[in-house]
Design a protein around this motif. Structure first.
Motif, PDB file in Angstrom:
ATOM      1  N   ARG A  60       0.858  -1.192   0.000  1.00 42.98           N
ATOM      2  CA  ARG A  60       0.000   0.000   0.000  1.00 42.98           C
ATOM      3  C   ARG A  60       0.885   1.229   0.000  1.00 42.98           C
ATOM      4  N   ASP A  61       0.727   2.059  -1.015  1.00 38.26           N
ATOM      5  CA  ASP A  61       1.479   3.301  -1.132  1.00 38.26           C
ATOM      6  C   ASP A  61       0.537   4.470  -0.890  1.00 38.26           C
ATOM      7  N   THR A  62       0.974   5.403  -0.045  1.00 41.93           N
ATOM      8  CA  THR A  62       0.170   6.595   0.249  1.00 41.93           C
ATOM      9  C   THR A  62       0.413   7.643  -0.820  1.00 41.93           C
ATOM     10  N   VAL A  63      -0.671   8.147  -1.392  1.00 40.85           N
ATOM     11  CA  VAL A  63      -0.603   9.180  -2.427  1.00 40.85           C
ATOM     12  C   VAL A  63      -1.210  10.443  -1.840  1.00 40.85           C
ATOM     13  N   ASN A  64      -0.369  11.428  -1.562  1.00 44.99           N
ATOM     14  CA  ASN A  64      -0.857  12.688  -1.020  1.00 44.99           C
ATOM     15  C   ASN A  64      -1.407  13.546  -2.149  1.00 44.99           C
ATOM     16  N   GLY A  65      -2.498  14.231  -1.843  1.00 47.19           N
ATOM     17  CA  GLY A  65      -3.136  15.078  -2.836  1.00 47.19           C
ATOM     18  C   GLY A  65      -4.651  15.055  -2.675  1.00 47.19           C
ATOM     19  N   PHE A  66      -5.275  16.051  -3.229  1.00 49.64           N
ATOM     20  CA  PHE A  66      -6.725  16.168  -3.085  1.00 49.64           C
ATOM     21  C   PHE A  66      -7.431  15.183  -4.011  1.00 49.64           C
ATOM     22  N   GLU A  67      -8.419  14.473  -3.424  1.00 46.94           N
ATOM     23  CA  GLU A  67      -9.257  13.555  -4.188  1.00 46.94           C
ATOM     24  C   GLU A  67     -10.689  13.694  -3.681  1.00 46.94           C
ATOM     25  N   ALA A  68     -11.639  13.327  -4.525  1.00 44.46           N
ATOM     26  CA  ALA A  68     -13.045  13.441  -4.144  1.00 44.46           C
ATOM     27  C   ALA A  68     -13.861  12.363  -4.855  1.00 44.46           C
ATOM     28  N   TYR A  69     -14.953  11.956  -4.226  1.00 38.82           N
ATOM     29  CA  TYR A  69     -15.932  11.085  -4.896  1.00 38.82           C
ATOM     30  C   TYR A  69     -17.332  11.532  -4.494  1.00 38.82           C
ATOM     31  N   ARG A  70     -18.279  11.199  -5.375  1.00 36.91           N
ATOM     32  CA  ARG A  70     -19.648  11.669  -5.221  1.00 36.91           C
ATOM     33  C   ARG A  70     -20.602  10.483  -5.258  1.00 36.91           C
ATOM     34  N   THR A  71     -21.589  10.506  -4.337  1.00 35.91           N
ATOM     35  CA  THR A  71     -22.593   9.445  -4.262  1.00 35.91           C
ATOM     36  C   THR A  71     -23.969  10.067  -4.110  1.00 35.91           C
ATOM     37  N   TYR A  72     -24.967   9.251  -4.392  1.00 31.84           N
ATOM     38  CA  TYR A  72     -26.354   9.696  -4.244  1.00 31.84           C
ATOM     39  C   TYR A  72     -27.217   8.460  -4.010  1.00 31.84           C
ATOM     40  N   ASN A  73     -28.399   8.663  -3.424  1.00 33.40           N
ATOM     41  CA  ASN A  73     -29.347   7.578  -3.177  1.00 33.40           C
ATOM     42  C   ASN A  73     -30.757   8.154  -3.141  1.00 33.40           C
ATOM     43  N   PHE A  74     -31.718   7.239  -3.117  1.00 28.31           N
ATOM     44  CA  PHE A  74     -33.129   7.622  -3.132  1.00 28.31           C
ATOM     45  C   PHE A  74     -33.864   6.780  -2.098  1.00 28.31           C
TER      46      PHE A  74
END
Length: 894
Positions: free
Chosen positions: A523-537
């Motif tokens: 496991r290598d740590t990658v520094n930096g901004f990341e984002a993910y988006r989710t939705y549900n109903f």
């Protein structure tokens, strides 16, 4: 010259005897006998006395005005008579006499005013039985002295008082002869002072031959001895200083002497700093002859209508055995506690609070100077410091900042959030009418916005506050925008539906690969901004169904009502494959290359988004059963409503997208009220329709098809807690303040179910168990009302999720106190573990009220914390350091 020596000695001895006789006569408590009426000199009223005073002097007055001797008007009254003697230039006031001069008031049975000497004499009188009554009462500047007789000079404002009795703060002082220099300094001879209520027959007192008494400030004495029941004790001091101010004052805290496995010791000695009216500081320390020591700093602060709180820091160094021995070891323990409460009226738009309890995981287990059972039985330490602010407007904005801490004392793991920020916006109804209520699907559409951002740290005791602690910190932020609406369907069905959008930000992700050489995942740590988006109903529909069965108003049970609240919900969660990657690895079983799926967001603060698509239907049913019964009160016009079954609910869900084990276990929850608002039996359990294989794992086969019953009980629980006392039957109410409870502030229970604290460092804060008891002035013994209290806690847990079919926990805890008499109180805290067949932690308590003293004995008869503590001390806080304490601490080698 030689012939005159015997005569000279004779004259000297006679002079000494004469002076001694005069002094002894002056110290006697005999009142001046006064006859009821003088037949020669009739009684005169006030006008006649003033006229006689004017006609007494026949000499023409000098044009030069004589100096004024009295600075204020002297007023006087008497019940029987006031007699003026011009020959003696004295005035006699008899029976309930009273003289007022400025702020000084003298009341007595007989008062004699000597105009020539500007003096007043006050005595008591004897009644027909010869009893000395109406003794003088001298009052000045809100200070009261009750002697046998008084001699007071108006000009010098000095006085001689015989057998005076006065009270200052918690002290009661009685002196044989008192010389009053002014209203702030008194010199007294043959004095006894005590905190006993009966100054004439005290349980104990301090005797001093000479003292200087400054009311409201101090008593300074020469040689002072302590008497108990009029018996002198070896406790004597060459001089004494006793503070008497009602305000907080700084002073030394006397340590207690003892011995333990760490050697002889002096415990809990130090200094109390009365910094101001708003804050104080207590510094205590203990030292043991093997080198061990501990320190404690405790501070309380308060500002009325603003805030109140307390802070405590404890540190100790333990040395086991002796240096140079093979079993020698040392360790350090510390504990930090902080409680802060803001008054609700201080600022309605912002609030700051703190509840901190952190330190070494083994502190409550290994500390030398701690016997607090409510804390060593607790396995979790937690802290929270928060600030919240509300910004008014439309829409309203709420901001919250918090720092949290959770610590498991068994595993020594620590989870911290430094800090956590939450920002939320109130609901917005964009399509709501400006006037009138919102109706229908469209007008009830609303949306919100919330932000949660935190920095989370996971560490252990050994790495706490070290650089390694911050190395693996995880930071993240999560935005959420829920949109929902609700409306009525067919008048009786309530429908709500909504959708939720979330966006998650992180500052680091984890790239995974497989190392063929080392045969492990890297496991290598990658520094930096990341984002993910989710939705549900989601959507739900529910209603309320009422059922009533009447039996007639002439019946004891007139009617039974059943209330059901069924609800059906549906939720859909899409799968987010776009956030998943793969890496190659060789399968050692088949020696084939295979692809392994992973998400780079695994291990981040909020975890990875769901990959599997889910679509499920949920069902829940809540039941309440109530009854109307005829009241036992004949004057009642309406029947009494009672609850038979409270919130008995069933819930489960069915996964439409699953290929097996689609039905979740059925959860049962509910409570049965036994005593209104006092005792509820809570129960719960899970029922599973699927069977188990030979490895005790769930399989996609019904349990009834596998030769079992329709449902399989996987787990269950029953518990209740009950607390009641004699006040419940008298309409009384117990008033408790949890913040003032030392055990509760340390993370324990506010009651004594697990025993009361016997911490030696808390003796100066120990509450008197008899202090708040209302005493009956007409009787010293109970006739039919004996104060008592009782607490019960029952718990049963059943486990059968893997065919173990066993009761995992089954215990009954109890705690109670009873006052056998107004002077005796006994208590016990214990329990029985029905699984392990043994008693839980047991503590026996005995307390005896000795009027001015209190005696207590706490005993742990068995277990590895076997110990006892005996204490006898003076009740009054000003003399709380005068005590005798003997204890046997637990053996820490067990």
């Amino acid at each position: 010259m030689q012939t005159n020596i015997p005569n000279t000695l004779f004259c000297l001895v006679c002079t000494l005897l004469f002076s001694f006789a005069l002094q002894a006569q002056e110290g006697q408590n005999n009142s001046i006998p006064v006859k009821a009426k003088d037949t020669v000199v009739p009684a005169m009223n006030t006008e006649e006395i003033n006229l006689a005073l004017q006609q007494k002097d026949t000499v023409v007055k000098d044009s030069v005005r004589p100096p004024q001797l009295l600075t204020d008007v002297v007023s006087y009254t008497a019940s029987d008579y006031m007699r003026l003697s011009p020959r003696e230039n004295k005035m006699y006031l008899y029976n309930k006499a009273k003289v007022v001069y400025g702020d000084m008031t003298i009341e007595a049975g007989l008062i004699v005013i000597d105009n020539a000497k500007n003096e007043v004499f006050a005595y008591g009188i004897t009644d027909s039985t010869g009893t000395y009554i109406q003794t003088p009462i001298f009052t000045q500047a809100q200070k009261t002295i009750e002697p046998d007789s008084i001699r007071f000079n108006f000009k010098s404002e000095r006085a001689l008082v015989y057998n005076s009795r006065t009270q200052e703060s918690e002290f009661r002082v009685k002196g044989q002869v008192t010389k009053r220099e002014n209203d702030s300094v008194y010199f007294m001879k043959n004095v006894r002072f005590t905190t006993s209520e009966d100054i004439d027959n005290p349980e104990y007192y301090f005797y001093a031959r000479k003292i200087k008494f400054v009311p409201g400030k101090k008593i300074v004495s020469g040689l002072v001895n302590m008497y108990i029941a009029d018996v002198p004790t070896p406790l004597a001091l060459p001089f004494g200083y006793f503070p008497m101010t009602e305000e907080h004052t700084s002073g030394f805290v006397i340590p207690s002497f003892g011995d333990s496995q760490f050697g002889y010791n002096l415990q809990n000695g130090g200094y109390y700093f009365a910094i101001s009216d708003y804050v104080d500081l207590m510094a205590l320390g203990s030292y043991y002859t093997n080198g061990s020591y501990n320190m404690e700093f405790t501070s309380n602060y308060a500002l009325r209508y603003r805030f109140r709180g307390n802070f405590s820091f404890r540190y100790e160094k333990q040395f086991n055995s002796q240096r140079g021995f093979p079993d020698f070891s040392e360790r350090s323990n510390y504990n930090i506690r902080w409680s802060h409460n803001q008054d609700a009226k201080a600022n309605p738009s912002s609030r700051f609070s703190a509840s901190v309890n952190l330190g070494s995981s083994q502190y409550y287990q290994e500390t030398i100077n701690q016997s607090n059972t409510g804390n060593f039985l607790n396995n979790t330490l937690s802290s929270s410091v928060s600030y919240s602010k509300t910004f008014p407007g439309e829409p309203g904005i709420n901001l919250s900042l918090a720092a949290r801490h959770s610590q498991n004392t068994r595993t020594q793991s620590i989870n911290m959030s430094l800090p956590t920020m939450q920002l939320s916006m109130s609901r917005i109804y964009p399509f709501a009418p400006k006037v009138g209520a919102k109706k229908g699907l469209f007008e009830n559409i609303n949306l919100q916005y919330s932000l949660r951002s935190e920095n989370q740290i996971q560490t252990t005791d050994s790495l706490f506050f070290k650089p390694e602690m911050f190395r693996d910190a995880r930071f993240g932020a999560q935005h959420s925008i829920p949109i929902s609406t609700n409306f009525k369907l067919f008048k009786y069905l309530s429908v709500s539906t909504g959708a939720n959008y979330e966006e998650t930000w992180v500052t680091k992700t984890y790239q995974q690969s497989f190392n063929e050489v080392e045969n492990r995942v890297v496991r290598d740590t990658v520094n930096g901004f990341e984002a993910y988006r989710t939705y549900n109903f989601n959507a739900s529909i529910g209603t309320t169904i009422y059922g009533m069965k009447s039996f007639g108003k002439d019946k004891k049970i007139q009617a039974i009502r059943h209330v059901m609240r069924p609800s059906i919900s549906y939720g859909i969660n899409p799968g987010f494959d776009q956030y998943y990657d793969t890496y190659e690895r060789t399968n050692p079983a088949t020696n084939q290359i295979e692809l392994v799926d992973y998400s780079r967001f695994e291990g981040t603060l909020y975890g990875a988004p769901g990959r599997n698509f889910s679509s499920s239907i949920g069902f829940s049913l809540s039941n309440t059963l109530e009854a109307k019964v005829r009241s036992n009160d004949s004057t009642a016009t309406e029947p009494k409503k009672i609850t038979l079954l409270n919130n008995f609910s069933l819930s489960t869900s069915y996964n439409l997208a699953g290929d097996s084990l689609q039905l979740s276990p059925i959860a049962l929850r509910g409570s049965i009220p036994i005593i209104d608002k006092k005792l509820d039996i809570n129960f719960g359990g899970n029922l599973d329709i699927y069977a188990l294989n030979n490895n005790n794992r769930r399989i996609n086969k019904l349990n009834i098809e596998n030769g079992g019953s329709l449902f399989r009980l996987t787990n269950g629980s029953v518990n209740f807690g009950y607390s009641f006392s004699s006040k419940d039957f008298e309409g009384g109410q117990k008033d408790t303040d949890e913040m003032d409870n030392e055990t509760f502030r340390n993370g324990g229970r506010p009651d004594d179910l697990f025993g009361k604290s016997t911490d030696p460092s808390d003796n100066y804060k120990e509450e008197d168990p008899f202090e708040k008891k209302e005493k009956n002035p007409n009787s010293d013994w109970y006739h039919y009302k004996i104060p008592w209290d009782l607490r019960l806690a029952y718990s049963l847990n059943y486990s059968n999720n893997a065919r173990q079919d066993q009761i995992s926990a089954h215990s009954l805890m109890f705690s109670g106190n009873v006052e056998l008499s107004p002077k005796w109180q006994i208590g016990v805290s214990s329990g029985y573990d029905l699984v392990n067949q043994g008693f839980t932690f047991t503590q026996l308590r005995f307390a005896r009220d000795l009027n001015s003293w209190i005696m207590s004995f706490n005993w742990v008869p068995f277990s590895n914390r076997k110990s006892w503590n005996f204490l006898i001390r003076i009740k009054a806080s000003v003399l709380s350091d005068i005590k005798y304490e003997k204890r046997r601490v637990r053996d820490r080698q067990l």
